[in-house]
Write a protein that holds these residues in place. Structure first.
Motif, PDB file in Angstrom:
ATOM      1  N   PRO A  18     -47.802  -0.567  21.831  1.00 55.42           N
ATOM      2  CA  PRO A  18     -48.121  -1.986  22.067  1.00 55.42           C
ATOM      3  C   PRO A  18     -47.065  -2.896  21.431  1.00 55.42           C
ATOM      4  CG  PRO A  18     -50.055  -0.769  21.292  1.00 55.42           C
ATOM      5  CD  PRO A  18     -48.878   0.146  21.126  1.00 55.42           C
ATOM      6  N   ASP A  19     -46.826  -4.029  22.063  1.00 53.58           N
ATOM      7  CA  ASP A  19     -45.859  -4.985  21.555  1.00 53.58           C
ATOM      8  C   ASP A  19     -46.556  -5.927  20.579  1.00 53.58           C
ATOM      9  OD1 ASP A  19     -43.857  -6.742  21.029  1.00 53.58           O
ATOM     10  OD2 ASP A  19     -43.504  -7.366  23.083  1.00 53.58           O
ATOM     11  N   ASP A  20     -46.360  -5.673  19.276  1.00 59.34           N
ATOM     12  CA  ASP A  20     -46.995  -6.496  18.245  1.00 59.34           C
ATOM     13  C   ASP A  20     -46.028  -7.490  17.614  1.00 59.34           C
ATOM     14  OD1 ASP A  20     -49.501  -5.230  18.522  1.00 59.34           O
ATOM     15  OD2 ASP A  20     -48.840  -3.565  17.251  1.00 59.34           O
ATOM     16  N   GLY A  21     -44.839  -7.612  18.197  1.00 56.19           N
ATOM     17  CA  GLY A  21     -43.877  -8.575  17.679  1.00 56.19           C
ATOM     18  C   GLY A  21     -42.893  -7.950  16.709  1.00 56.19           C
ATOM     19  N   LEU A  22     -41.703  -8.530  16.649  1.00 58.89           N
ATOM     20  CA  LEU A  22     -40.648  -8.041  15.763  1.00 58.89           C
ATOM     21  C   LEU A  22     -40.794  -8.636  14.373  1.00 58.89           C
ATOM     22  CD1 LEU A  22     -37.628  -8.389  18.214  1.00 58.89           C
ATOM     23  CD2 LEU A  22     -38.610  -6.244  17.396  1.00 58.89           C
ATOM     24  N   GLN A  23     -40.612  -7.805  13.367  1.00 58.06           N
ATOM     25  CA  GLN A  23     -40.608  -8.314  11.999  1.00 58.06           C
ATOM     26  C   GLN A  23     -39.198  -8.667  11.541  1.00 58.06           C
ATOM     27  OE1 GLN A  23     -42.776  -6.745   8.801  1.00 58.06           O
ATOM     28  NE2 GLN A  23     -44.709  -6.685   9.890  1.00 58.06           N
ATOM     29  N   ALA A  24     -38.199  -8.118  12.212  1.00 58.95           N
ATOM     30  CA  ALA A  24     -36.810  -8.442  11.865  1.00 58.95           C
ATOM     31  C   ALA A  24     -35.928  -8.200  13.075  1.00 58.95           C
ATOM     32  CB  ALA A  24     -36.326  -7.604  10.684  1.00 58.95           C
TER      33      ALA A  24
ATOM     34  N   THR B 297     -32.361 -19.170  22.605  1.00 59.17           N
ATOM     35  CA  THR B 297     -33.790 -19.495  22.665  1.00 59.17           C
ATOM     36  C   THR B 297     -34.631 -18.346  22.150  1.00 59.17           C
ATOM     37  OG1 THR B 297     -33.473 -20.988  24.547  1.00 59.17           O
ATOM     38  CG2 THR B 297     -35.693 -20.103  24.207  1.00 59.17           C
ATOM     39  N   TRP B 298     -34.263 -17.131  22.537  1.00 63.11           N
ATOM     40  CA  TRP B 298     -35.008 -15.939  22.101  1.00 63.11           C
ATOM     41  C   TRP B 298     -34.951 -15.782  20.584  1.00 63.11           C
ATOM     42  CZ3 TRP B 298     -33.540 -11.113  19.943  1.00 63.11           C
ATOM     43  CH2 TRP B 298     -34.508 -10.104  20.010  1.00 63.11           C
ATOM     44  N   LEU B 299     -33.773 -15.993  19.998  1.00 61.94           N
ATOM     45  CA  LEU B 299     -33.645 -15.884  18.543  1.00 61.94           C
ATOM     46  C   LEU B 299     -34.516 -16.916  17.842  1.00 61.94           C
ATOM     47  CD1 LEU B 299     -29.804 -15.279  18.116  1.00 61.94           C
ATOM     48  CD2 LEU B 299     -31.646 -13.662  17.614  1.00 61.94           C
ATOM     49  N   ARG B 300     -34.518 -18.129  18.354  1.00 60.19           N
ATOM     50  CA  ARG B 300     -35.343 -19.171  17.754  1.00 60.19           C
ATOM     51  C   ARG B 300     -36.837 -18.837  17.897  1.00 60.19           C
ATOM     52  NH1 ARG B 300     -32.685 -23.819  16.382  1.00 60.19           N
ATOM     53  NH2 ARG B 300     -34.687 -24.906  16.333  1.00 60.19           N
ATOM     54  N   GLN B 301     -37.200 -18.240  19.020  1.00 66.31           N
ATOM     55  CA  GLN B 301     -38.599 -17.854  19.222  1.00 66.31           C
ATOM     56  C   GLN B 301     -39.007 -16.757  18.237  1.00 66.31           C
ATOM     57  OE1 GLN B 301     -38.454 -16.762  23.368  1.00 66.31           O
ATOM     58  NE2 GLN B 301     -39.100 -18.807  24.078  1.00 66.31           N
ATOM     59  N   GLN B 302     -38.118 -15.766  18.043  1.00 68.96           N
ATOM     60  CA  GLN B 302     -38.429 -14.696  17.098  1.00 68.96           C
ATOM     61  C   GLN B 302     -38.587 -15.247  15.682  1.00 68.96           C
ATOM     62  OE1 GLN B 302     -39.188 -11.672  18.220  1.00 68.96           O
ATOM     63  NE2 GLN B 302     -38.730 -12.503  20.251  1.00 68.96           N
ATOM     64  N   HIS B 303     -37.689 -16.156  15.311  1.00 67.30           N
ATOM     65  CA  HIS B 303     -37.761 -16.765  13.990  1.00 67.30           C
ATOM     66  C   HIS B 303     -39.046 -17.574  13.833  1.00 67.30           C
ATOM     67  CE1 HIS B 303     -36.581 -19.907  10.923  1.00 67.30           C
ATOM     68  NE2 HIS B 303     -36.246 -18.801  10.286  1.00 67.30           N
ATOM     69  N   ALA B 304     -39.391 -18.333  14.857  1.00 72.40           N
ATOM     70  CA  ALA B 304     -40.603 -19.154  14.803  1.00 72.40           C
ATOM     71  C   ALA B 304     -41.865 -18.304  14.731  1.00 72.40           C
ATOM     72  CB  ALA B 304     -40.667 -20.069  16.023  1.00 72.40           C
ATOM     73  N   ALA B 305     -41.775 -17.065  15.220  1.00 70.52           N
ATOM     74  CA  ALA B 305     -42.921 -16.161  15.186  1.00 70.52           C
ATOM     75  C   ALA B 305     -43.013 -15.398  13.871  1.00 70.52           C
ATOM     76  CB  ALA B 305     -42.848 -15.178  16.355  1.00 70.52           C
ATOM     77  N   GLY B 306     -42.021 -15.591  12.976  1.00 72.81           N
ATOM     78  CA  GLY B 306     -42.094 -14.962  11.660  1.00 72.81           C
ATOM     79  C   GLY B 306     -41.126 -13.827  11.419  1.00 72.81           C
ATOM     80  N   ALA B 307     -40.197 -13.573  12.337  1.00 68.23           N
ATOM     81  CA  ALA B 307     -39.233 -12.499  12.144  1.00 68.23           C
ATOM     82  C   ALA B 307     -38.114 -12.944  11.207  1.00 68.23           C
ATOM     83  CB  ALA B 307     -38.627 -12.069  13.480  1.00 68.23           C
TER      84      ALA B 307
ATOM     85  N   SER C 268     -37.043  -6.070  -6.284  1.00 65.62           N
ATOM     86  CA  SER C 268     -36.439  -6.590  -5.065  1.00 65.62           C
ATOM     87  C   SER C 268     -36.243  -8.099  -5.166  1.00 65.62           C
ATOM     88  CB  SER C 268     -37.343  -6.301  -3.865  1.00 65.62           C
ATOM     89  OG  SER C 268     -37.705  -4.945  -3.835  1.00 65.62           O
ATOM     90  N   ASN C 269     -35.251  -8.595  -4.444  1.00 65.87           N
ATOM     91  CA  ASN C 269     -35.167 -10.038  -4.263  1.00 65.87           C
ATOM     92  C   ASN C 269     -36.405 -10.474  -3.479  1.00 65.87           C
ATOM     93  OD1 ASN C 269     -32.696 -10.956  -5.506  1.00 65.87           O
ATOM     94  ND2 ASN C 269     -31.632  -9.734  -3.961  1.00 65.87           N
ATOM     95  N   PHE C 270     -36.827 -11.696  -3.695  1.00 59.95           N
ATOM     96  CA  PHE C 270     -38.066 -12.175  -3.097  1.00 59.95           C
ATOM     97  C   PHE C 270     -38.042 -12.039  -1.584  1.00 59.95           C
ATOM     98  CE2 PHE C 270     -40.645 -15.993  -1.714  1.00 59.95           C
ATOM     99  CZ  PHE C 270     -41.860 -15.359  -1.908  1.00 59.95           C
ATOM    100  N   ALA C 271     -39.039 -11.364  -1.057  1.00 55.54           N
ATOM    101  CA  ALA C 271     -39.153 -11.148   0.388  1.00 55.54           C
ATOM    102  C   ALA C 271     -40.456 -11.783   0.866  1.00 55.54           C
ATOM    103  CB  ALA C 271     -39.136  -9.655   0.706  1.00 55.54           C
ATOM    104  N   PRO C 272     -40.408 -13.016   1.336  1.00 52.23           N
ATOM    105  CA  PRO C 272     -41.646 -13.697   1.731  1.00 52.23           C
ATOM    106  C   PRO C 272     -42.328 -13.043   2.921  1.00 52.23           C
ATOM    107  CG  PRO C 272     -39.730 -14.946   2.464  1.00 52.23           C
ATOM    108  CD  PRO C 272     -39.216 -13.850   1.584  1.00 52.23           C
ATOM    109  N   ILE C 273     -43.657 -13.068   2.920  1.00 49.32           N
ATOM    110  CA  ILE C 273     -44.429 -12.595   4.065  1.00 49.32           C
ATOM    111  C   ILE C 273     -44.373 -13.670   5.141  1.00 49.32           C
ATOM    112  CG2 ILE C 273     -46.736 -11.957   4.880  1.00 49.32           C
ATOM    113  CD1 ILE C 273     -47.308 -10.949   2.034  1.00 49.32           C
ATOM    114  N   LEU C 274     -43.861 -13.319   6.313  1.00 46.11           N
ATOM    115  CA  LEU C 274     -43.659 -14.307   7.376  1.00 46.11           C
ATOM    116  C   LEU C 274     -44.465 -14.019   8.636  1.00 46.11           C
ATOM    117  CD1 LEU C 274     -39.772 -14.548   7.027  1.00 46.11           C
ATOM    118  CD2 LEU C 274     -41.433 -16.220   6.196  1.00 46.11           C
ATOM    119  N   ASN C 275     -45.010 -12.820   8.736  1.00 51.74           N
ATOM    120  CA  ASN C 275     -45.666 -12.423   9.991  1.00 51.74           C
ATOM    121  C   ASN C 275     -47.188 -12.514   9.893  1.00 51.74           C
ATOM    122  OD1 ASN C 275     -45.805 -10.273   8.159  1.00 51.74           O
ATOM    123  ND2 ASN C 275     -45.983  -8.761   9.796  1.00 51.74           N
ATOM    124  N   HIS C 276     -47.686 -13.514   9.183  1.00 52.97           N
ATOM    125  CA  HIS C 276     -49.123 -13.655   8.965  1.00 52.97           C
ATOM    126  C   HIS C 276     -49.832 -14.365  10.106  1.00 52.97           C
ATOM    127  CE1 HIS C 276     -47.676 -17.620   7.868  1.00 52.97           C
ATOM    128  NE2 HIS C 276     -46.963 -17.098   6.872  1.00 52.97           N
TER     129      HIS C 276
END
Length: 332
Positions: free
Chosen positions: A71-77, A98-108, A208-216
């Motif tokens: 299943p496509d659950d979205g990219l984390q990175a 546009t795709w890169l901006r969409q991935q970033h906006a989705a939390g990747a 680790s350097n701070f890795a914020p949770i973005l895919n919430h």
């Protein structure tokens, strides 16, 4: 790190002239990390799913390889590998940007290796942010993207949700940093040892350097996180953050902690200390100046928080991990 059975997908972007050694190297690195993580069943670590995306499709990047179809659950990175032939802004199609901006906006988290940072800059996501790129591209990069704070003398700029690197072979360190985020520093260090690769000593020895949770999935909180990353969490207050998120203060406090696991003040502290670690490693600025740069008017407060988060005083951290020859600091 996650619950058993969890899958996190990491996308690698393909484009004309991409360095295939980096594409396959990243894929192998993530698979080695998966094997090592699988040997630690008690940790209930997620499995990394590696996909390749054809970036020159006229409509939108499409998945052309998937190590674990499902299943496509979205990219984390998303990782943009380097190119031996170089990369020009003309290669950044509107659909790709546009795709890169969409991935970033989705939390990747987006990572650009070497000239891959040019594509991130072309998307506008680096405007007002710090970034690095290959030294041969630095002058043209600075001229075309004046809104980006170019730090071409730094090998890597890890700005949380956006990571840029300066070297052709830096895909290895970027890959290890993503393993660190998804599977933890011990798995990243073990992966580096297995592949006989160098890995940032500060990450393995000092957390680790701070890795914020973005895919919430909370769009209001993600919008605020991106804003905090962009301005370094400097001179921010709860009312200002609530305004940026479009939420009442009480609602913000509840939803922010639910999404990120931290209070807003704690989150800002981690962002600032993460930036300070980078400055201590790669610049010669005094500790007092670094404290001021990352938003602390009182150097004593900065030193206390830095030690609390990293376990070391700033001067000890620089002495152990600093890459700038002869780096010195006042009032250590």
């Amino acid at each position: 790190m996650g619950i058993q059975g969890t899958v996190v997908e990491l996308g690698v972007l393909l484009y004309p002239g991409v360095q295939m050694a980096a594409v396959h190297g990243l894929s192998d690195l993530f698979e080695v990390a998966n094997r090592i993580a699988a040997e630690q069943p008690q940790a209930a670590l997620p499995r990394l799913r590696v996909s390749h995306w054809q970036g020159d499709d006229p409509h939108a990047p499409r998945r052309v390889h998937d190590s674990l179809p499902g299943p496509d659950d979205g990219l984390q990175a998303v990782v943009i590998p380097p190119s031996l032939a170089g990369f020009s802004a003309s290669q950044a199609s509107a659909s790709l940007v546009t795709w890169l901006r969409q991935q970033h906006a989705a939390g990747a988290t987006l990572g650009g290796v070497c000239v891959g940072s040019i594509l991130l800059a072309e998307s506008g996501l680096l405007d007002g942010r710090s970034a690095t790129t290959h030294w041969t591209s630095a002058r043209a990069f600075a001229a075309r993207y004046p809104l980006v704070r170019l730090e071409a003398d730094q090998p890597i700029v890890d700005d949380g949700d956006l990571i840029t690197t300066a070297g052709l072979m830096a895909w290895a360190e970027l890959g290890l940093r993503l393993v660190d985020r998804m599977l933890g520093p011990s798995i990243a260090s073990a992966t580096a040892r297995f592949l006989v690769m160098e890995h940032s000593a500060s990450a393995s020895q000092c957390g680790s350097n701070f890795a914020p949770i973005l895919n919430h999935g909370d769009s209001a909180i993600l919008k605020l996180q991106h804003w905090l990353q962009a301005n370094g969490a400097v001179d921010v207050s709860l009312p200002v953050m609530a305004q940026q998120a479009g939420l009442e203060e009480r609602t913000l406090l509840r939803r922010f902690r639910a999404a990120t696991g931290l209070k807003p003040t704690q989150y800002c502290q981690h962002l600032r200390v993460g930036k300070a670690r980078e400055l201590l490693e790669f610049t010669k600025g005094t500790i007092d100046h670094i404290a001021w740069t990352v938003g602390y008017q009182d150097p004593a407060t900065f030193r206390s928080l830095f030690r609390k988060i990293t376990g070391l005083a700033p001067s000890e951290y620089r002495s152990r991990f600093g890459a700038a020859p002869g780096a010195t600091s006042r009032s250590q």
